[in-house]
Write a protein that holds these residues in place. Structure first.
Motif, PDB file in Angstrom:
ATOM      1  N   GLY A 187      -7.109 -15.985   6.864  1.00 34.50           N
ATOM      2  CA  GLY A 187      -5.819 -15.340   6.661  1.00 34.50           C
ATOM      3  C   GLY A 187      -4.845 -16.207   5.891  1.00 34.50           C
ATOM      4  N   TYR A 188      -5.279 -17.373   5.491  1.00 31.68           N
ATOM      5  CA  TYR A 188      -4.516 -18.300   4.659  1.00 31.68           C
ATOM      6  C   TYR A 188      -5.540 -19.166   3.947  1.00 31.68           C
ATOM      7  N   ILE A 189      -5.095 -19.960   2.990  1.00 35.03           N
ATOM      8  CA  ILE A 189      -6.023 -20.842   2.271  1.00 35.03           C
ATOM      9  C   ILE A 189      -5.783 -22.273   2.738  1.00 35.03           C
ATOM     10  N   PRO A 190      -6.719 -22.843   3.497  1.00 34.55           N
ATOM     11  CA  PRO A 190      -6.516 -24.185   4.061  1.00 34.55           C
ATOM     12  C   PRO A 190      -6.401 -25.260   2.977  1.00 34.55           C
ATOM     13  N   GLU A 191      -5.649 -26.320   3.314  1.00 41.31           N
ATOM     14  CA  GLU A 191      -5.599 -27.485   2.439  1.00 41.31           C
ATOM     15  C   GLU A 191      -7.012 -28.026   2.217  1.00 41.31           C
ATOM     16  N   PRO A 192      -7.324 -28.546   1.034  1.00 47.48           N
ATOM     17  CA  PRO A 192      -6.450 -28.786  -0.115  1.00 47.48           C
ATOM     18  C   PRO A 192      -6.481 -27.683  -1.170  1.00 47.48           C
ATOM     19  N   ARG A 193      -7.210 -26.609  -0.957  1.00 48.61           N
ATOM     20  CA  ARG A 193      -7.325 -25.590  -1.993  1.00 48.61           C
ATOM     21  C   ARG A 193      -6.037 -24.796  -2.139  1.00 48.61           C
ATOM     22  N   THR A 194      -5.900 -24.152  -3.306  1.00 42.30           N
ATOM     23  CA  THR A 194      -4.991 -23.033  -3.510  1.00 42.30           C
ATOM     24  C   THR A 194      -5.833 -21.903  -4.082  1.00 42.30           C
ATOM     25  N   LEU A 326       9.465  -5.803   4.032  1.00 45.91           N
ATOM     26  CA  LEU A 326       9.223  -7.152   3.538  1.00 45.91           C
ATOM     27  C   LEU A 326       7.831  -7.348   2.956  1.00 45.91           C
ATOM     28  N   VAL A 327       6.989  -6.336   2.983  1.00 44.79           N
ATOM     29  CA  VAL A 327       5.596  -6.510   2.577  1.00 44.79           C
ATOM     30  C   VAL A 327       5.495  -7.164   1.202  1.00 44.79           C
ATOM     31  N   ASP A 340      -0.491 -13.887   7.712  1.00 42.49           N
ATOM     32  CA  ASP A 340       0.053 -13.949   9.072  1.00 42.49           C
ATOM     33  C   ASP A 340       1.217 -12.965   9.149  1.00 42.49           C
ATOM     34  N   SER A 341       1.020 -11.850   9.843  1.00 40.66           N
ATOM     35  CA  SER A 341       2.047 -10.796   9.890  1.00 40.66           C
ATOM     36  C   SER A 341       3.296 -11.241  10.638  1.00 40.66           C
ATOM     37  N   PHE A 560       5.107 -13.703  18.173  1.00 43.78           N
ATOM     38  CA  PHE A 560       5.793 -12.785  17.259  1.00 43.78           C
ATOM     39  C   PHE A 560       4.824 -11.708  16.783  1.00 43.78           C
ATOM     40  N   ALA A 561       4.485 -10.782  17.658  1.00 38.17           N
ATOM     41  CA  ALA A 561       3.516  -9.740  17.285  1.00 38.17           C
ATOM     42  C   ALA A 561       4.197  -8.634  16.480  1.00 38.17           C
ATOM     43  N   VAL A 562       3.418  -8.006  15.630  1.00 39.12           N
ATOM     44  CA  VAL A 562       3.891  -6.909  14.780  1.00 39.12           C
ATOM     45  C   VAL A 562       2.943  -5.727  14.981  1.00 39.12           C
ATOM     46  N   PRO A 563       3.471  -4.505  15.158  1.00 38.17           N
ATOM     47  CA  PRO A 563       2.606  -3.344  15.464  1.00 38.17           C
ATOM     48  C   PRO A 563       1.880  -2.800  14.238  1.00 38.17           C
ATOM     49  N   LEU A 564       0.984  -3.606  13.680  1.00 41.48           N
ATOM     50  CA  LEU A 564       0.290  -3.217  12.452  1.00 41.48           C
ATOM     51  C   LEU A 564      -0.542  -1.955  12.629  1.00 41.48           C
ATOM     52  N   ALA A 565      -1.265  -1.876  13.741  1.00 36.98           N
ATOM     53  CA  ALA A 565      -2.188  -0.750  13.929  1.00 36.98           C
ATOM     54  C   ALA A 565      -1.454   0.586  13.804  1.00 36.98           C
ATOM     55  N   SER A 566      -0.307   0.693  14.461  1.00 38.01           N
ATOM     56  CA  SER A 566       0.445   1.959  14.401  1.00 38.01           C
ATOM     57  C   SER A 566       1.106   2.149  13.047  1.00 38.01           C
ATOM     58  N   TRP A 567       1.542   1.082  12.397  1.00 36.15           N
ATOM     59  CA  TRP A 567       2.108   1.206  11.045  1.00 36.15           C
ATOM     60  C   TRP A 567       1.096   1.844  10.098  1.00 36.15           C
ATOM     61  N   PHE A 568      -0.144   1.356  10.165  1.00 33.07           N
ATOM     62  CA  PHE A 568      -1.150   1.807   9.197  1.00 33.07           C
ATOM     63  C   PHE A 568      -1.645   3.225   9.483  1.00 33.07           C
ATOM     64  N   ARG A 569      -1.406   3.708  10.702  1.00 33.22           N
ATOM     65  CA  ARG A 569      -1.758   5.090  11.028  1.00 33.22           C
ATOM     66  C   ARG A 569      -0.564   6.024  10.877  1.00 33.22           C
ATOM     67  N   GLY A 570       0.637   5.418  10.738  1.00 33.38           N
ATOM     68  CA  GLY A 570       1.855   6.225  10.683  1.00 33.38           C
ATOM     69  C   GLY A 570       2.631   6.013   9.407  1.00 33.38           C
ATOM     70  N   PRO A 571       3.762   5.293   9.466  1.00 33.93           N
ATOM     71  CA  PRO A 571       4.668   5.226   8.317  1.00 33.93           C
ATOM     72  C   PRO A 571       4.083   4.552   7.077  1.00 33.93           C
ATOM     73  N   LEU A 572       3.105   3.665   7.242  1.00 33.51           N
ATOM     74  CA  LEU A 572       2.507   3.006   6.081  1.00 33.51           C
ATOM     75  C   LEU A 572       1.162   3.606   5.686  1.00 33.51           C
TER      76      LEU A 572
END
Length: 643
Positions: A187-194, A326-327, A340-341, A560-572
């Motif tokens: 979910g991110y690119i670990p050091e040292p890569r970009t 903010l996406v 990281d949501s 800091f949880a974000v309700p992704l599952a419901s977003w993707f089935r609903g408004p997004l």
């Protein structure tokens, strides 16, 4: 807190002033108060300043007495006053009252070992004209970022954020395929890569030296988490020492000439920091929290308990449940794919804090130091089973059970035996990798196109953990996975998330739980003091019982949880389908588009929960559009402008 940039021509050519100014200007959000550049033959340094200490006299680039040494610096050296006294006694003359000047004189006195003397968060670049040497260093835990690239034309570029390097048209913009494999695993690119070939992050605890004519780069490590077991002490002695160490760390980070406060989530770590702050200062502490309308995600009541106990000036704002505007903004903040949501609520709490203060202390680092993550408990339970059967027996047995057992995303963790069986079929490092992966090996194999899988030549993201494990100072089961997280998740995800979200609002965030002396001491504690009978942060919580309510110390961790599952089935719903099934991802050649559609269909029908992989793809698609624009045709590893 600041932003730094630089151009060093290893061949001694003239520096492009326009390029240096453009690079510097991209980071104005990191330093809105002042900006300056310095150019001399073969070298250009730029700096954006957020004034915190010696507001009137701490301008950068900053020079030594005779102008032969110059530095640009992002961060804070908390022990600078002690170093000033030591260096003054050795004959050095100081003209300012800021911590930056300590760096040039420490370099003159101790050379590259100056970094051993600094207690703080820092990324800096220093030019010594007499030695014709460019010296760069990043703090021990990776609190402050440092990006660099050596171009084919001999130019060495560095910056605080990747966007500054992208101001150079000659920067290689081809994708590092192994970085993409790593992104979809972690979910991110670990050091040292970009994300880009030839551009890197300097690892935490490393420095770099360059001289004229040098054509290769070899970062050198100057610090590592020791995990050297301490002599046995009574628990009471450990508790007393821990509080003293925590109090010392917090107190050292309260220096500021501008308003200061703290994040207060209602969790153990931020609450501990606030408790120590309230003890140290005579004035009410400023604290900032965000609330969520859904009780399943809301911790504001616990934060209020701590705020009331310590009579803080407490500021709370509620984040809307559908705060997904903010996406695309996140892609611009992070410059490379970042999934990281919790970056969304982190951005919002930084936005709130900036209305009241310029500097905040946070509780980041407590989970890695004191074994607070739930996944540590599961890992240690699995480790007990691994010790009872050799891998040669476990791999076929649990591998078969993992294949046969149905997927149960909806169920509590203890009923999701499929993931446990799959983990038990692996060795310890593979098993831990399986538990932290956003998309496991099987999902990534289905997600990527055959051509992209072939381009990886067998490389798998687990190698990141394997490399760190091979060089780990500890082989204790719990300490090892803590070490792996400190090297990867802490630097690549947690600290990156907070740095970009805070600097987007010109807010400085300090992390007293990552004071390196505290980290060293905690690493030497017995693992049984960190995780005991499924209770993470055992000794930290015991130490804080006199300072915090039981309801704060011994409740289930939320985060800091974000309700992704419901977003993707609903408004997004339609936004996600358009983004993931449109041309942007398809044109890369990286993905199996049929599988992406299958994931979307299954998630939006409610049959499976693919919210984490979908968010990871959405952030990758947003990165592509933000970085290359709508008028670009993409192919795997290559960008070609449409004529």
């Amino acid at each position: 807190m600041c932003g730094i940039v630089g151009i060093f021509d290893t061949r001694g050519g003239e520096i492009n002033r326009g390029l240096l100014e453009r690079m510097n200007q991209t980071q104005i959000h990191r330093g809105p108060n002042e900006g300056a550049i310095h150019i001399e033959p073969g070298l250009g340094l730029g700096h954006r300043r957020l004034s915190i200490m010696d507001v009137a006299g701490g301008q950068q680039p900053l020079f030594n007495e005779d102008g032969s040494v110059v530095v640009v610096f992002n961060g804070e050296i908390y022990n600078f006053q002690t170093l000033v006294a030591e260096l003054t006694a050795l004959g050095h003359q100081f003209r300012t009252h800021c911590d930056t000047e300590v760096i040039v004189h420490a370099w003159e006195q101790w050379g590259e070992r100056c970094v051993d003397r600094f207690n703080g968060m820092f990324a800096f670049s220093l030019w010594d004209r007499n030695r014709q040497t460019l010296f760069m260093a990043r703090d021990r835990l990776g609190i402050k970022p440092f990006y660099y690239s050596l171009l084919n034309n001999g130019l060495f570029l560095f910056s605080s954020e990747l966007k500054a390097l992208l101001a150079c048209s000659e920067l290689n913009r081809t994708f590092d395929h192994q970085a993409i494999e790593e992104y979809f695993a972690y979910g991110y690119i670990p050091e040292p890569r970009t994300i880009f070939n030839g551009t890197f992050k300097l690892k935490p605890g490393y420095f770099l030296k360059l001289t004229r004519g040098q054509t290769t780069i070899q970062p050198q490590q100057y610090w590592d988490v020791p995990f050297v077991r301490q002599e046995i002490q009574s628990e009471q002695e450990v508790e007393e020492t821990l509080i003293a160490q925590l109090r010392k760390s917090v107190n050292s980070q309260l220096m500021s000439e501008v308003p200061l406060g703290a994040f207060l989530s209602g969790g153990v770590d931020s609450s501990a920091v606030v408790a120590m702050m309230a003890e140290t200062t005579n004035q009410p502490t400023n604290t900032c929290s965000i609330a969520f309308p859904d009780p399943a995600f809301d911790e504001s009541a616990y934060a209020q308990q701590v705020a009331t106990r310590y009579s803080t000036r407490h500021f709370v704002e509620q984040v809307a449940q559908d705060d997904f505007e903010l996406v695309d903004r996140l892609a611009a903040l992070y410059d490379e794919p970042f999934a990281d949501s919790s970056a969304i609520p982190t951005y919002r709490v930084c936005e709130l804090a900036k209305k009241h203060v310029t500097v905040v202390l946070s509780g980041d680092g407590g989970d890695e130091n004191f074994a607070g993550y739930r996944r540590y408990r599961w890992h240690m339970m699995e480790e007990k089973l691994r010790t009872k059967l050799p891998l040669g027996l476990r791999r076929p047995l649990f591998g078969m059970l993992g294949q046969l057992y149905p997927k149960a995303d909806w169920a509590p963790r203890f009923l999701r035996a499929k993931a446990t069986f799959e983990s038990l079929a692996r060795d310890s490092v593979e098993g831990y990798f399986h538990s932290v992966s956003i998309l496991g090996d099987e999902l990534r194999a289905q997600l990527f196109s055959p051509a992209f899988r072939s381009s990886l030549q067998g490389y798998q993201a687990v190698e990141v953990l394997r490399d760190y494990a091979a060089n780990s100072p500890t082989q204790d089961g719990l300490s090892l996975v803590q070490y792996l997280d400190i090297k990867t998740y802490l630097a690549g995800d947690i600290l990156t998330k907070v740095d970009r979200a805070s600097m987007a609002h010109s807010l400085e965030v300090r992390v007293p739980l990552l004071d390196h002396e505290l980290v060293e001491w905690v690493s030497g504690l017995s693992p049984s003091l960190k995780l005991r009978q499924q209770e993470g942060k055992y000794i930290l919580k015991k130490s804080l019982e006199a300072y915090l309510p039981q309801t704060v110390l011994y409740r289930n961790k939320m985060g800091f949880a974000v309700p992704l599952a419901s977003w993707f089935r609903g408004p997004l719903r339609e936004r996600v389908r358009a983004g993931l099934l449109g041309n942007t991802l398809a044109d890369t050649g990286i993905f199996n588009m049929a599988f992406i559609k299958q994931m979307l269909d299954q998630h939006q029908s409610g049959r499976r929960d693919f919210s984490a992989p979908i968010w990871t793809l959405l952030m990758f698609e947003s990165f592509l559009r933000n970085t290359f624009g709508q008028d670009s045709e993409l192919s795997a590893g290559h960008l070609r402008k449409v004529a």
